[in-house]
Design an enzyme around this catalytic site. Structure first.
Site, short mmCIF file in Angstrom:
data_model
loop_
_atom_site.label_atom_id
_atom_site.label_comp_id
_atom_site.label_asym_id
_atom_site.label_seq_id
_atom_site.Cartn_x
_atom_site.Cartn_y
_atom_site.Cartn_z
N ARG A 72 0.82 -1.22 0.00
CA ARG A 72 0.00 0.00 0.00
C ARG A 72 0.85 1.27 0.00
O ARG A 72 0.45 2.30 -0.53
CB ARG A 72 -0.94 0.01 1.21
CG ARG A 72 -2.14 -0.89 1.02
CD ARG A 72 -2.86 -1.11 2.33
NE ARG A 72 -3.94 -2.05 2.16
CZ ARG A 72 -5.22 -1.70 1.97
NH1 ARG A 72 -5.55 -0.44 1.96
NH2 ARG A 72 -6.13 -2.62 1.81
N LYS A 101 -18.53 -14.09 3.42
CA LYS A 101 -19.98 -13.95 3.64
C LYS A 101 -20.77 -13.50 2.42
O LYS A 101 -20.37 -12.57 1.72
CB LYS A 101 -20.23 -12.95 4.76
CG LYS A 101 -19.82 -13.49 6.11
CD LYS A 101 -20.09 -12.45 7.17
CE LYS A 101 -19.84 -13.02 8.55
NZ LYS A 101 -19.95 -11.97 9.56
N GLY A 124 -9.67 -6.74 -0.33
CA GLY A 124 -8.65 -6.68 0.71
C GLY A 124 -7.89 -7.99 0.83
O GLY A 124 -6.69 -8.07 0.56
N GLY A 150 -13.99 -2.75 -0.11
CA GLY A 150 -15.36 -2.25 -0.25
C GLY A 150 -15.53 -1.33 -1.45
O GLY A 150 -16.54 -1.41 -2.16
P1 ADP Z 1 -12.08 -9.78 0.29
O1 ADP Z 1 -11.51 -8.95 1.41
O2 ADP Z 1 -11.04 -10.13 -0.71
O3 ADP Z 1 -13.29 -9.17 -0.32
P2 ADP Z 1 -13.53 -11.40 2.17
O4 ADP Z 1 -13.24 -10.44 3.25
O5 ADP Z 1 -14.93 -11.53 1.73
O6 ADP Z 1 -12.56 -11.17 0.92
O7 ADP Z 1 -13.16 -12.87 2.64
C1 ADP Z 1 -11.87 -13.25 3.00
C2 ADP Z 1 -11.92 -14.21 4.14
O8 ADP Z 1 -12.74 -15.33 3.86
C3 ADP Z 1 -10.55 -14.75 4.41
O9 ADP Z 1 -10.12 -14.31 5.68
C4 ADP Z 1 -10.74 -16.27 4.35
O10 ADP Z 1 -10.03 -16.95 5.33
C5 ADP Z 1 -12.20 -16.43 4.53
N1 ADP Z 1 -12.70 -17.70 4.00
C6 ADP Z 1 -12.63 -18.13 2.74
N2 ADP Z 1 -13.13 -19.37 2.62
C7 ADP Z 1 -13.52 -19.74 3.85
C8 ADP Z 1 -14.12 -20.93 4.40
N3 ADP Z 1 -14.41 -21.97 3.62
N4 ADP Z 1 -14.38 -20.94 5.72
C9 ADP Z 1 -14.09 -19.89 6.50
N5 ADP Z 1 -13.53 -18.74 6.05
C10 ADP Z 1 -13.25 -18.68 4.75
MG MG Z 2 -12.09 -8.68 3.45
#
Ligand code: ADP
Ligand code: MG
Length: 404
Positions: A39, A200, A356, A379
């Site tokens: 960053r 989620k 992220g 986001g």
């Molecule tokens: P981003 O920040 O790239 O948008 P998210 O914040 O939605 O991604 O999700 C990332 C998180 O999801 C990571 O910390 C990862 O460990 C978790 N994750 C991915 N697959 C699983 C799973 N099957 N069970 C629990 N956590 C998970």
């Molecule tokens: Mg995230």
């Protein structure tokens, strides 16, 4: 929406001026240690441009979630030496209130000096978008540059109110992130595959609903896939599942047959008893043991994604496919990322990833420079992909309209 870029601000207009630069130095940390400085590195072109032009550069950033008061672990002081190393020049760290004394200190610096303000989120007025607070910031300088696209979705004082009060420009990194997203949403080459994964459904519902209209193939992974599998009636046992999203997931799945688009879910998963990976095993999704949770794609699911990638012209990717923080649950994401990178290099696939944790996992997979583009924004990336107008972009365009 017209915004001005830093290249619209000629160097000779900058000499001896003070430029407030919003950056996002919210670096990933673990137990107080900075995990990487991507960053910081991304903002160097903007900082060098301004400093070489003889402007005093005042950096404004947040770190963590201090919620409006001082928390020692979120002090930006720890970053000033890292930044100084990267810039190969001195960085002056400034703490204290935003007032005339601070203004005096800034003005006493030589042209080209780089100054880093203390965590802006130590001030409660930042997140409430307080205009008096923004005015006190505006009084410190002559120009504003936003080089933090990743916070453009936040209507905070240093992102929204501030550029409305002074001539505002997009920095080089901001511009780069924005054009990446424009490229992804305006007429992407088809077939278009989206990979939406991560923890989620609820945080990505807007994205899912907007992408489902546009894609030919939607790959779901992570906790999101778990929730969709639960909606199909699979017993996900101890896996991360959002119960209150099952109905929504079912609604999205029901759109599949009529639309001709495909929704791809894992058919096998790597699962374990806990997040440390104890008692790891790979099973079909209908055979998850009652004491285990699904934490990654299994090998069969990975090769199904590989097959679906055949002929695809654009991949938009947000979210890790598994619990990548604990290897080997990074393997699903890493292997798919490397395949996407290979196809990008060899076959004119356009690949755009963002988020992220997505950025972290792409670094882990070693594909940062092999994808067409990687956005470090979370986001903001999601909201921009959905087609929303972000407050930080709107504020820059307001600033630019006022000037013309
Ligand atoms: P981003 O920040 O790239 O948008 P998210 O914040 O939605 O991604 O999700 C990332 C998180 O999801 C990571 O910390 C990862 O460990 C978790 N994750 C991915 N697959 C699983 C799973 N099957 N069970 C629990 N956590 C998970
Ligand atoms: Mg995230």
């Amino acid at each position: 929406m017209v915004i001005r870029n830093l290249s619209d601000l000629p160097k000779d207009a900058l000499f001896g001026k003070t430029v407030l630069v919003r950056v996002d130095y919210n670096v990933p940390r673990k137990e107080g240690k900075v995990l990487n400085t991507f960053r910081l590195q991304k903002t160097l072109p903007t900082l060098n441009y301004l400093s070489e032009a003889g402007a005093r550069v005042v950096l404004i950033s947040h770190l963590g979630r201090p919620r409006g008061h001082y928390t020692p672990e979120d002090s930006l002081s720890l970053l000033s030496s890292l930044l100084a190393e990267l810039l190969e020049r001195e960085v002056l760290f400034l703490k204290g209130d935003i007032n005339d004394t601070l203004k005096g200190t800034i003005e006493a610096q030589k042209p080209g000096a780089i100054l880093l303000l203390e965590n802006i989120r130590f001030f409660p007025q930042e997140e409430t978008n307080d205009s008096a607070f923004a005015a006190s910031l505006a009084a410190l300088g002559d120009f504003y540059v936003n080089d933090a696209f990743s916070v453009a979705h936040r209507a905070h004082a240093s992102v929204d109110s501030l550029p409305r009060m002074m001539p505002g420009f997009a920095g080089f990194f901001f511009e780069q992130e924005m054009s990446l997203i424009e490229r992804a949403i305006e007429n992407p080459a088809r077939p278009l595959m989206a990979i939406v994964a991560g923890s989620k459904v609820s945080t990505k519902l807007g994205l899912l609903e907007s992408l489902i209209e546009k894609v030919q193939i939607l790959v779901l992974g992570g906790g999101i896939a778990n929730t969709f599998l639960a909606a199909l009636g699979y017993n996900m046992q101890k896996s991360l599942v959002e119960r209150n999203m099952i109905k929504t997931a079912r609604g999205i799945l029901e759109t599949e047959p009529a639309s001709g688009r495909r929704i791809l879910l894992p058919t096998d998963v790597a699962c374990a008893k806990d997040l440390e990976g104890r008692a790891l095993e790979v099973v079909p999704v209908d055979q998850i043991p009652s004491d285990k949770m699904a934490l990654d794609f299994g090998p069969q699911s990975i090769s199904e994604v590989f097959q679906s990638l055949q002929g695809v012209r654009t991949v938009l990717w947000n979210g890790p496919l598994g619990f990548f923080e604990t290897p080997p649950f990074d393997q699903g994401t890493v292997r798919v990322a490397q395949e996407v990178a290979r196809l990008t290099e060899q076959e004119n696939l356009i690949s755009i990833a963002g988020g992220g944790e997505t950025a972290s996992v792409m670094i882990q997979a070693g594909v940062v420079d092999k994808l067409t583009g990687l956005s470090f924004s979370g986001g903001a990336f999601l909201e921009a992909l959905e087609g929303k107008i972000l407050p930080g972009v709107e504020a820059l365009s307001f600033s630019s309209a006022k000037a013309s």
